[in-house]
Write an enzyme that holds these catalytic residues in place. Sequence first.
Site: not given
Length: 378
Positions: A316-317, A131, A292, A136, A182, A187, A171-172, A134, A343
């Site tokens: 709205e969304t 494992h 939404h 971002h 993964h 993960m 995330h892995c 990373d 939605h």
Amino acid sequence: MMQQQAFSTQGFLNGFKLFIIAVLFFFTACKNNNTSVIDAQFSGSGDNLKHVTEELVPPPMLPKFEQVDKDGPKIIDVTLTAEEKKIEVAPGDSAWVFTFNGSVPAPIIVAHQDDFIDLTLKNPATNTQQHNIDLHAATGAMGGGDLTLVNPGQEAKFRFRCTRPGVFVYHCAPGGTMVPIHVTAGMNGVIMVLPRDGLKDENGNMVTFDRAYYIVEQDFYLPKDKDGKIINIATPQQAVQAAGESIKTLMPTNIVFNGHQGALLGKNALTANVGEKVLFITAQANRDTRFHLIGGHADLYWPGGKFNNKPYTDFETWAVPGGSAAAALYKFREPGTYVFLNHNLIEAFDYGAIAQIKVAGQWDSSYMKQLEKPSPIK
């Protein structure tokens, strides 16, 4: 008298010239101080800063944090432990999941811009897989992935600076097809980096929130037998082998919020009160989605969750591309049970990407009132 008036006029003109020069100097200075993010520079590695341990908590909650920083940049110590476990994804359907700290999604990490994160990743000897992590939000070395690849029985530690405010996925990413395996095994998580002086509304004024909830959509690809029934996998290794084929269908078997069907429904519903401002931190690590709130809106919406940008209003969304996160703030005006969902309504009602927020308070007829109850057609 004429000479006195001439001196007065000349004095006014000289003063006016000085005023114009001062104004030009001010705007020139402001312009020169507005450095592009492209040209931002940093120095020091944080060695002289104080350490603060952040106690991570399971979703949908957030750890303790200040919306506005009071103490200046610091080093936040965070520990994530890889845990491979079997959970029920939906009634009757179980799956092996790979997690950070035992939850899907992984806990949210909260910091302020210019803070450092000292992150320790542990991979207990009881696990079967390599494992890593990373982030971002991090700069360099595959977001930390190159520095944290640990075998069972190992741990690694590294430090990164939070240079950009916003909400970011982590995330892995152990390499090759193991990355999607993964991630779709659960993960993944989010780190929220707040501006040091807090969030701003569409007019540039400070805005605070009363509650914050962390909601992540997870797509699972559970292997099926020839009759279309979910296979009960015995071991993590077998789950990895089966997932190598099932993910290639690009057809999820389950699309859920916070790890399993019904995680945020009924007795597990989120809560709020009329008049409260709630910040929703939303993410999807693998595929595009759209969030939404039925009966409400995103009063403020930060696309991609990037807090340096002026927020949009009245959405709205809000869309979240795969591998990213977004933040939306809403002040609840009316009581009742609100539905929060993906939605794509098929994915919400038939696959499980749906949640509830139960809001207490007094009804306000200035927003809505019932004129006639359902009755036979007249």
